[in-house]
Design a protein around this motif. Structure first.
Motif, PDB file in Angstrom:
ATOM      1  N   PRO A   6       0.792  -1.170  -0.171  1.00 35.08           N
ATOM      2  CA  PRO A   6      -0.006  -0.127   0.072  1.00 35.08           C
ATOM      3  C   PRO A   6       0.900   1.233  -0.062  1.00 35.08           C
ATOM      4  O   PRO A   6       1.822   1.049   0.731  1.00 35.08           O
ATOM      5  N   ALA A   7       0.530   2.317  -0.980  1.00 41.43           N
ATOM      6  CA  ALA A   7       1.678   3.274  -0.930  1.00 41.43           C
ATOM      7  C   ALA A   7       0.591   4.588  -1.685  1.00 41.43           C
ATOM      8  O   ALA A   7      -0.663   4.418  -2.063  1.00 41.43           O
ATOM      9  N   ASP A   8       1.242   5.918  -1.477  1.00 41.50           N
ATOM     10  CA  ASP A   8       0.610   6.886  -2.057  1.00 41.50           C
ATOM     11  C   ASP A   8       0.903   6.878  -3.595  1.00 41.50           C
ATOM     12  O   ASP A   8       1.455   5.972  -3.972  1.00 41.50           O
ATOM     13  N   ARG A   9       0.128   7.996  -3.986  1.00 40.19           N
ATOM     14  CA  ARG A   9       0.386   7.920  -5.744  1.00 40.19           C
ATOM     15  C   ARG A   9       1.669   7.978  -6.175  1.00 40.19           C
ATOM     16  O   ARG A   9       2.173   7.277  -7.145  1.00 40.19           O
ATOM     17  N   SER A  12       3.370   4.561  -5.815  1.00 39.62           N
ATOM     18  CA  SER A  12       2.900   3.520  -6.473  1.00 39.62           C
ATOM     19  C   SER A  12       2.908   3.546  -7.920  1.00 39.62           C
ATOM     20  O   SER A  12       3.377   2.744  -8.757  1.00 39.62           O
ATOM     21  N   GLU A  13       3.002   4.770  -8.583  1.00 32.96           N
ATOM     22  CA  GLU A  13       3.426   5.158 -10.052  1.00 32.96           C
ATOM     23  C   GLU A  13       4.802   4.831 -10.367  1.00 32.96           C
ATOM     24  O   GLU A  13       4.998   4.122 -11.436  1.00 32.96           O
ATOM     25  N   VAL A  16       4.739   0.618 -10.158  1.00 32.06           N
ATOM     26  CA  VAL A  16       3.921   0.262 -11.415  1.00 32.06           C
ATOM     27  C   VAL A  16       4.990   0.356 -12.744  1.00 32.06           C
ATOM     28  O   VAL A  16       4.733  -0.428 -13.572  1.00 32.06           O
ATOM     29  N   ILE A  24       1.174  -6.991 -12.284  1.00 36.76           N
ATOM     30  CA  ILE A  24       0.515  -6.004 -11.214  1.00 36.76           C
ATOM     31  C   ILE A  24      -0.899  -6.675 -11.120  1.00 36.76           C
ATOM     32  O   ILE A  24      -1.609  -7.008 -11.970  1.00 36.76           O
ATOM     33  N   PHE A  26      -4.289  -5.101  -9.077  1.00 38.36           N
ATOM     34  CA  PHE A  26      -4.899  -3.665  -8.144  1.00 38.36           C
ATOM     35  C   PHE A  26      -6.285  -4.008  -8.022  1.00 38.36           C
ATOM     36  O   PHE A  26      -6.997  -4.708  -8.841  1.00 38.36           O
ATOM     37  N   VAL A  36      -3.486   3.174 -13.392  1.00 38.73           N
ATOM     38  CA  VAL A  36      -2.420   1.915 -12.989  1.00 38.73           C
ATOM     39  C   VAL A  36      -1.968   1.396 -14.310  1.00 38.73           C
ATOM     40  O   VAL A  36      -0.862   1.176 -14.645  1.00 38.73           O
TER      41      VAL A  36
END
Length: 78
Positions: A6-9, A12-13, A16, A24, A26, A36
């Motif tokens: 779990p992570a912030d945007r 995460s980007e 990914v 991945i 999601f 994503v």
């Protein structure tokens, strides 16, 4: 290997979009899922989005319920 992150945007980007990621999975909103997959597509990374749902599940071989060809629950053979 399975990693749940779990992570912030921003983080995460980065994850990914990293070329070392092979696949991945999601679970989240349709809008976030589109983003994503957009980022993942840059490296042709495979993905399994579960969009708009709140009931993500992993079913391993030999576990879970049986379903027929239409995805309806079925009984095991007797």
């Amino acid at each position: 290997m399975l990693s749940i992150l779990p992570a912030d945007r921003e983080v995460s980007e980065y994850l990914v979009g990293h070329p070392g990621i092979d696949k991945i999975s999601f679970t989240g909103s349709v809008g976030a899922g589109k983003r994503v997959m957009e980022v993942a597509a840059r490296n042709l990374t495979r993905g399994d989005p579960e969009l708009g749902g709140k009931s993500a599940a992993v079913v391993l071989p030999g576990r879970g319920r049986r379903v027929d060809r239409r995805g309806r629950p079925s009984r095991p053979p007797r």
